[in-house]
Motif scaffolding. Sequence first.
Motif, PDB file in Angstrom:
ATOM      1  N   ARG A  15      24.626   7.284   1.480  1.00  0.00           N
ATOM      2  CA  ARG A  15      23.983   6.287   0.854  1.00  0.00           C
ATOM      3  C   ARG A  15      23.717   6.925  -0.443  1.00  0.00           C
ATOM      4  O   ARG A  15      23.719   6.043  -1.421  1.00  0.00           O
ATOM      5  CB  ARG A  15      22.417   6.430   1.352  1.00  0.00           C
ATOM      6  N   ARG A  19      24.808   4.580  -3.834  1.00  0.00           N
ATOM      7  CA  ARG A  19      23.651   4.419  -4.691  1.00  0.00           C
ATOM      8  C   ARG A  19      24.117   4.562  -6.183  1.00  0.00           C
ATOM      9  O   ARG A  19      23.900   3.941  -7.155  1.00  0.00           O
ATOM     10  CB  ARG A  19      22.545   4.779  -4.229  1.00  0.00           C
ATOM     11  N   ILE A 316      10.590  12.845  -4.192  1.00  0.00           N
ATOM     12  CA  ILE A 316      10.179  11.741  -3.230  1.00  0.00           C
ATOM     13  C   ILE A 316      10.584  12.197  -1.731  1.00  0.00           C
ATOM     14  O   ILE A 316       9.725  12.032  -0.993  1.00  0.00           O
ATOM     15  CB  ILE A 316      10.822  10.565  -3.596  1.00  0.00           C
TER      16      ILE A 316
ATOM     17  N   ASN B 169       7.287   5.660  -7.261  1.00  0.00           N
ATOM     18  CA  ASN B 169       8.197   6.586  -6.967  1.00  0.00           C
ATOM     19  C   ASN B 169       9.108   6.196  -5.796  1.00  0.00           C
ATOM     20  O   ASN B 169       9.380   6.620  -4.795  1.00  0.00           O
ATOM     21  CB  ASN B 169       7.484   7.724  -6.163  1.00  0.00           C
ATOM     22  N   LEU B 170       9.734   5.075  -5.886  1.00  0.00           N
ATOM     23  CA  LEU B 170      10.693   4.365  -4.947  1.00  0.00           C
ATOM     24  C   LEU B 170      12.114   4.801  -5.663  1.00  0.00           C
ATOM     25  O   LEU B 170      12.252   5.189  -6.779  1.00  0.00           O
ATOM     26  CB  LEU B 170      10.691   3.079  -5.105  1.00  0.00           C
ATOM     27  N   LEU B 171      13.152   4.913  -4.738  1.00  0.00           N
ATOM     28  CA  LEU B 171      14.494   5.334  -5.216  1.00  0.00           C
ATOM     29  C   LEU B 171      15.214   4.350  -6.156  1.00  0.00           C
ATOM     30  O   LEU B 171      15.139   3.040  -5.513  1.00  0.00           O
ATOM     31  CB  LEU B 171      15.505   5.637  -3.962  1.00  0.00           C
ATOM     32  N   ALA B 172      15.554   4.453  -7.209  1.00  0.00           N
ATOM     33  CA  ALA B 172      16.307   3.483  -8.085  1.00  0.00           C
ATOM     34  C   ALA B 172      17.401   2.918  -7.436  1.00  0.00           C
ATOM     35  O   ALA B 172      18.185   3.694  -6.655  1.00  0.00           O
ATOM     36  CB  ALA B 172      16.386   4.023  -9.556  1.00  0.00           C
ATOM     37  N   ARG B 173      17.922   1.698  -7.634  1.00  0.00           N
ATOM     38  CA  ARG B 173      19.067   1.174  -7.255  1.00  0.00           C
ATOM     39  C   ARG B 173      19.165   1.148  -5.718  1.00  0.00           C
ATOM     40  O   ARG B 173      20.307   1.294  -5.237  1.00  0.00           O
ATOM     41  CB  ARG B 173      20.386   1.777  -7.835  1.00  0.00           C
ATOM     42  N   GLU B 178      15.667  -0.086   2.420  1.00  0.00           N
ATOM     43  CA  GLU B 178      16.439   1.080   2.671  1.00  0.00           C
ATOM     44  C   GLU B 178      15.364   2.371   1.953  1.00  0.00           C
ATOM     45  O   GLU B 178      15.153   3.376   2.461  1.00  0.00           O
ATOM     46  CB  GLU B 178      17.698   1.546   1.869  1.00  0.00           C
ATOM     47  N   GLU B 181      13.071   2.956   4.798  1.00  0.00           N
ATOM     48  CA  GLU B 181      13.572   3.293   5.840  1.00  0.00           C
ATOM     49  C   GLU B 181      13.605   4.986   5.649  1.00  0.00           C
ATOM     50  O   GLU B 181      13.753   5.852   6.493  1.00  0.00           O
ATOM     51  CB  GLU B 181      15.023   2.932   5.874  1.00  0.00           C
ATOM     52  N   LEU B 182      13.629   5.307   4.447  1.00  0.00           N
ATOM     53  CA  LEU B 182      13.674   6.609   3.883  1.00  0.00           C
ATOM     54  C   LEU B 182      13.071   7.777   4.942  1.00  0.00           C
ATOM     55  O   LEU B 182      13.618   8.621   5.349  1.00  0.00           O
ATOM     56  CB  LEU B 182      13.237   6.941   2.423  1.00  0.00           C
TER      57      LEU B 182
END
Lengths: 406, 303
Positions: A15, A19, A316, B169-173, B178, B181-182
């Motif tokens: 993933r 990404r 994170i 603090n979300l994952l970019a792109r 998803e 789901e992390l």
Amino acid sequence: MLLYAFLNALLIALREIRRNLMRSFLTVVGIVIGVAAVITMVTLGRGATEAVKGQISKMGSNLLILRPGQGWGGWGAPQFTIADAHAIRDQVPGIASLAPFIQTNVKAIYQENDRSTDIQGTTANYFAIANWNIGLGRFFTEEEVEEAAPVCVIGETIRKELFGEGVDPIGSKIRAKSMSLEVIGVTAVKGQGGFGDDLDDNIITPYITVQRRLTGRGNGQNINQIMISGKDGYPSANIVADVSSLMRERRNVGANEDDNFNVFDSLQLADVISSSTKVMTSLLGAVAGVSLLVGGIGIMNIMLVSVTERTREIGIRLAIGARAREVLLQFLVEAVTLSCVGGVAGIVLAYGLCTVLAEVVGAPFLFDPKINVVAFVFSAAIGILFGFMPARRAASLDPIEALRHE
Amino acid sequence: MSMCPPQINRHVNMEPRAKSTPPPHGKLGPARNMKGKLTRWRPRHRLRFPRNDQSAKCRNHDDDLRTRPHRMSAENLIELHGLTKTYGSGDAAFKALAGIDLTIRRSEFVAVMGPSGSGKSTLMNILGCLDSPSSGSYRFKGIKVETLNKDQRSLIRRHALGFIFQGFNLLARTSALENVELPLLYRGYSRKQRHQMAREALASVGIADKERNTPSELSGGQQQRVAIARAIVTQPDTLFADEPTGNLDSKTTLEIMELLRHLNTDRGISIIMVTHETDVAAYAKRTIRVMDGLISDDQSSGH
């Protein structure tokens, strides 16, 4: 459980690769170039070495040539006689076969075509000694040599020049000076020699024929060279030494005088040339190694530059409950995947390059599994190291610090 | 007691899997060879959490005093006694927390307020098991958090806590789906389960139609909703929110706070929230003020 953890890390790693397609692509490109450069250079270098070896073996492997004088010239020193040849054959151990050799330049004429070429007078076993194969017709026999039969075997170049390509010249008669020779065979093409000369530009005929009809002396004098082939596995240096001492005796060379002849050893030449091409190969390999290193530094850069973003990502992941080792496994799998993809792509690219370049350079394409493994392992190691080390540092941070990382 | 408290279990085992039956007590210790040396690395004890609280049976651990749930813990989610946190050492030592006693019950909505430098962030980090205290005791659902190592605290976060940050603090792109789901990726759910749970979570925060969008395509409020969905997708019993509306305008702040209030009242999720703003703190049923590393004020309002 372990498998499960691994599969999970693989899923997360894939993933992340998807990404960050651009970053992943750049990483892979660095490895591809490094691997491809090393493999191509070394493979071509090896091909060149083999090409040179092949050209030397065209002269005849295990071949020794006895010539008058020192060095290549040999002017002034007395020629050999057929009796010298017989003495060597009878007295020097380790000799498989031997042929006297006379060479002189003539203008060969057939109908309205002519060509200035070398006419070579020798015996029937010369063909085996000098690695000739018959392309058309036959070689002459020992009886024809004894009879001084007016026959000749011509090279492909002569056939082309005098008869035209593809024309069957067998039975035709060509004229050289005052002599008329019947063509009984055409030798198989040898191509270029080790010194860029055309090996197919010659006429081979019994030496007695040449002596009687061309040079005018039929008494077995004035042999230009004696071609000697050693037995397989017998050290050629021994033959050189034995022939030298025999010839010093027969040619009355005083104890303090230099030889007035020399023995050329094709094996030695092959050794010298192939060792020099090996040096060349290592040099090319070193240059390619530098490019692999530069590729590695590229990978390192990309990995380090992305570390800020990745530190937050690690923060994170840690905050939502990933353990440090799970994050590390993910990064390890990521680095391994990218490195392996790059390594395989590099090998494929190298093969494409090698096939094309081998054609251009004229060297054979030799597969070398060793260098493939070395290049692959090295690039993979760089990729893994530089993909993994920054991640290890980040994963050892507190999640709070990693999240705060700007 | 409807919920089974997570327990530390020194004998068993690994990650909770849905169908694994734990081996009987005392059978599995760390692998040892004949000389009694450890043959492979194992942590001294591992945390064990029932996966979904209803699905696993509670087991008693009377033989293991250090992990026996505290008697008082049935009602109390969090108990702090004399909790301190000191940064640095010697002359440079700085006491961020100077001995905090605090009890928070299940399903409370607590706002933590205080000027910057008061120690509220440190307190939050320790409560959220992101950091460990220097001294004092911290019981989270009866677990002695101060005795846990980094990995064990990770497991508490994984199984019992959710986090919402000021900066999202979300994952970019990465698509909203998803991102949500992390946390599930670390809990061994199948792809189908993950999708379903993430979609439900997104629907419950009201952005079911944005699951394909990446954070850069979403407004701040929508990003915070994704972050909330990510925090609640694991059905945690406690939500830690660090200035959740700090980056949002007043209208969006209202919406996000309403959402948090619903999570608290409808689902019974405990929420502990740091904030600067009094009107945001007003959504909480209880407000704690921190000053100089101590609790200066603790008020419950009659919501």
